[in-house]
Structure formats: C-alpha cells, structure tokens
Scaffold this motif. Structure first.
Motif, PDB file in Angstrom:
ATOM      1  N   THR A 280      44.955  38.637  42.486  1.00  0.00           N
ATOM      2  CA  THR A 280      45.698  38.113  41.349  1.00  0.00           C
ATOM      3  C   THR A 280      46.398  39.247  40.617  1.00  0.00           C
ATOM      4  N   MET A 281      47.233  38.866  39.645  1.00  0.00           N
ATOM      5  CA  MET A 281      47.909  39.865  38.836  1.00  0.00           C
ATOM      6  C   MET A 281      46.901  40.713  38.055  1.00  0.00           C
ATOM      7  N   ALA A 282      45.795  40.076  37.625  1.00  0.00           N
ATOM      8  CA  ALA A 282      44.755  40.811  36.904  1.00  0.00           C
ATOM      9  C   ALA A 282      44.104  41.858  37.802  1.00  0.00           C
TER      10      ALA A 282
ATOM     11  N   ARG B 244      44.013  45.921  37.068  1.00  0.00           N
ATOM     12  CA  ARG B 244      42.800  46.748  37.052  1.00  0.00           C
ATOM     13  C   ARG B 244      42.934  47.952  37.976  1.00  0.00           C
ATOM     14  N   LEU B 245      43.466  47.716  39.196  1.00  0.00           N
ATOM     15  CA  LEU B 245      43.601  48.813  40.145  1.00  0.00           C
ATOM     16  C   LEU B 245      44.600  49.859  39.652  1.00  0.00           C
TER      17      LEU B 245
ATOM     18  N   THR C 221      54.622  54.671  35.722  1.00  0.00           N
ATOM     19  CA  THR C 221      53.826  53.446  35.641  1.00  0.00           C
ATOM     20  C   THR C 221      54.293  52.422  36.672  1.00  0.00           C
ATOM     21  N   ARG C 222      55.597  52.296  36.805  1.00  0.00           N
ATOM     22  CA  ARG C 222      56.149  51.344  37.774  1.00  0.00           C
ATOM     23  C   ARG C 222      55.693  51.700  39.192  1.00  0.00           C
ATOM     24  N   ALA C 223      55.732  52.988  39.523  1.00  0.00           N
ATOM     25  CA  ALA C 223      55.326  53.417  40.857  1.00  0.00           C
ATOM     26  C   ALA C 223      53.842  53.117  41.090  1.00  0.00           C
ATOM     27  N   ARG C 224      53.014  53.305  40.054  1.00  0.00           N
ATOM     28  CA  ARG C 224      51.587  53.050  40.194  1.00  0.00           C
ATOM     29  C   ARG C 224      51.309  51.568  40.417  1.00  0.00           C
ATOM     30  N   VAL C 225      52.034  50.715  39.698  1.00  0.00           N
ATOM     31  CA  VAL C 225      51.857  49.270  39.846  1.00  0.00           C
ATOM     32  C   VAL C 225      52.331  48.813  41.222  1.00  0.00           C
ATOM     33  N   LEU C 226      53.468  49.317  41.669  1.00  0.00           N
ATOM     34  CA  LEU C 226      53.990  48.921  42.979  1.00  0.00           C
ATOM     35  C   LEU C 226      53.058  49.368  44.093  1.00  0.00           C
ATOM     36  N   HIS C 227      52.445  50.547  43.934  1.00  0.00           N
ATOM     37  CA  HIS C 227      51.486  51.019  44.923  1.00  0.00           C
ATOM     38  C   HIS C 227      50.270  50.095  44.981  1.00  0.00           C
ATOM     39  N   ALA C 228      49.802  49.665  43.812  1.00  0.00           N
ATOM     40  CA  ALA C 228      48.657  48.754  43.761  1.00  0.00           C
ATOM     41  C   ALA C 228      49.000  47.406  44.394  1.00  0.00           C
ATOM     42  N   ILE C 229      50.201  46.925  44.142  1.00  0.00           N
ATOM     43  CA  ILE C 229      50.644  45.654  44.734  1.00  0.00           C
ATOM     44  C   ILE C 229      50.632  45.748  46.252  1.00  0.00           C
TER      45      ILE C 229
END
Length: 352
Positions: free
Chosen positions: A10-12, A16-17, A39-47
């Motif tokens: 999920t998005m949650a 968290r990751l 921050t964007r790069a970190r979120v995209l990596h987690a996705i």
C-alpha cells in the motif's frame, strides 16, 4: 509467510520504507513540484523495490478521473481496423490511460448505443470509434453520449471530430504513379460500397484520371478479401490486350487475389499488367512480384486521435469540428515497373 507478503503493498507501506509521510508519497505519485529531488528519488526507489501499483478505483473516487478511454471497433479482423486499434491502445498507454474496447460485428444504432452505455458504466472519460462504414458514422452522430467522441475513418459532414489518413491523396499517388510510368489509363478495383475509405480511394482514382484528360474505364468492386480480388482478376484478365495495362486495387489483400488470377491466365506482372495496392500490409513486399502500394501511418493515427480526445476531455476544445488528415506514402516495388511501348500487346504478340 509474513502478512505483508500476502497482500499487495500500500501507499502507507511505501511511506514507511522511504521514511516519509503518506502525503509525500501521494505528491510524488501526482508529480507535485513541491517535493525535493532527494525525497522524490527515495520514494520512487521504495515504489520500485516494493512493486507498488496505484489503486485506480481508489484514485478515481478522489480525483473523479478514471484515466480510462473507450474504443468501439468493428471488422478488426481486417488489417486497417486491427492496426488502428493497436495504435490507439499504444498511444493511450503512452499517455497513462487504460483502454476498454468493445468490438462489434456491425456498428448499428442499437449495437452502438449498447456499446456506449457499457463504456459509460465503466467510467470511461472519452471514446474513439473506429467507424469506416458511412452508415456507422451516421448512426453514431444520432446518439447522445456523456463523454467526448472522436472517430477514425469517417467521412465529412457528420459533425464529429475525426482523424483520418488522407485516402483520396493515397489513391492519387498510386494512380498518378501508374500514369507517369506511361500507362494510358488505370483500371480500379474498389472496396465495399458502404466504406468511406473505399469511396475516397475511388474518388481519388477518378479525379486523377479526369485531371489527365482520361476517361475512367470500368470500375469493379470487391469486399476487401483476396477471394473477391481473385474473381475480379479473372474478369480483368479478359481485358488484357484491349486497353488494360494497369490496375489500382483498393487494398493489398484484393491485390493478392488479382495477382494470382492474372498469373493463372498467363498474364505477366508487371510486363503485361502493372498492379498497385493500398495499405502496405507486412506481406505485400513478399508478393510475387513485390507489390507497389500506399502506406498508412497507423501510429500517427493513434497518437493524433488520442491527443484530440484528451484535448476534448480537458476542455481544450478546438474551434469547430476538427478533422485531422494524415498524409500516406507511396511505396514503389516491382509490380509497377516503368511501362514500355510494346507492353500494350496481348501476351505472345510483343516485340523482342
């Protein structure tokens, strides 16, 4: 097995990751500008690591956008409609949209109404109708629908935005090529009477002959199939030596049938009769001989149709009823070698 492995992420989970808030993940997914690059790069990596996929149903509840387009099509076993459908789906995916397709055997008023109702219930934001038959476009023009509609392959005067390959120009290119090769006239095997593309190709053939001061010879008609081309070719073979030296066929499949019928009658192509087709199907360069034909840019049709539909959806409504025409390309191959002075004689009566 952990519970997190039993359900999709999920998005949650992504938040968290990545060590960010749920709202930050949402901003990244929405391509919001107020997110730091790090921050964007970190979120995209987690996705990517979690294999997260957005829930389209949940997104639609929030945004009131389904990012789904509809396509209504018929005769998708034929090369043109099938290629158009593929191009539309590819162009829609490139814009981030899903496609819901309804294929019908015949585009009647009743069937079209049912198809549009079905797509409306599915929440599509707009529809592209592959409607090559004039009766289908007239039926579509008489229906009310809650979303924008764009047609492909339709004729003029129906009041619906449309994108087409310039069939008239394509026929002029093929006919003009045969006249320029030295043929005194060009015969024509037309497509089905109700098809707008067939009518436009026949009109382009006739206009080119008229401009050259040539009286158009008899026109035959087929149904797009190789069998109908074969039967027409048997009739055309009887005119060899009586003024027939070149034939423009309204599609490549019928041209295949014509080539076989002429060959069985002892008529050589192109030495006795030059043959040109339309569509440039993948097999046409492997015909015997390789077929001169008119190539349609179906990828451009798909892109322009989807772009026009999205303009209408987003309220970027062009003035009037837009009609976008895409130029075809003549592909010259061995079936239309340049004409020579002694080609007009029947087989076995020409000079050495």
């Amino acid at each position: 097995m952990a519970q997190s492995q039993l359900r999709p992420p999920t998005m949650a989970d992504v938040a968290r990751l990545a060590g960010v808030s749920h709202q930050t993940v949402s901003r990244v997914l929405g391509d919001h500008p107020n997110v730091r690059d790090e921050t964007r790069a970190r979120v995209l990596h987690a996705i990517e690591e979690m294999g997260y996929r957005r829930n389209s149903s949940a997104r639609a509840l929030v945004t009131r956008r389904t990012r789904t387009l509809g396509v209504v099509a018929s005769d998708t076993t034929l090369y043109g409609p099938a290629s158009t459908l593929f191009a539309l789906e590819e162009a829609a995916r490139a814009e981030g949209y899903l496609v819901s397709t309804v294929s019908l055997r015949k585009l009647t008023v009743e069937k079209l109404s049912e198809a549009l109702d079905h797509l409306s219930e599915g929440g599509v934001e707009g529809v592209v109708a592959i409607a090559p038959q004039r009766s289908a476009v007239e039926a579509l023009a008489g229906l009310r629908h809650p979303f924008p509609v764009v047609t492909v392959g339709s004729g003029p005067g129906v009041g619906i935005p449309c994108v087409n390959v310039d069939q008239h120009l394509g026929a002029r290119l093929a006919t003009g090529h045969l006249l320029a090769a030295g043929h005194r006239t060009v015969w024509h095997l037309a497509g089905p009477e109700d098809w707008q593309e067939a009518a436009d190709r026949a009109a382009g053939w006739r206009a080119t002959l008229d401009e050259a001061g040539v009286e158009p010879p008899m026109s035959l008609r087929g149904d797009w199939s190789p069998l109908s081309g074969y039967r027409a070719g048997q009739e055309l073979a009887g005119w060899v030596g009586r003024g027939l030296t070149a034939v423009f066929v309204a599609n490549d499949q019928m041209a295949l049938g014509v080539l076989r019928a002429l060959r069985e009658a002892g008529v050589r192509t192109p030495q006795d009769v030059a043959v040109a087709g339309f569509d440039d199907i993948p097999e046409s360069e492997f015909f015997a001989p390789p077929l001169t034909t008119v190539r349609q840019d179906f990828a451009a049709v798909g892109k322009r149709s989807i772009a026009l539909l999205l303009d209408l959806i987003e309220g970027r409504d062009p003035a009037g009823t837009p009609r976008l025409a895409i130029e075809p390309q003549l592909v010259v191959r061995a079936s239309t070698f340049p004409y020579t002075s002694d080609q007009g004689a029947p087989p076995g009566r020409r000079g050495t």
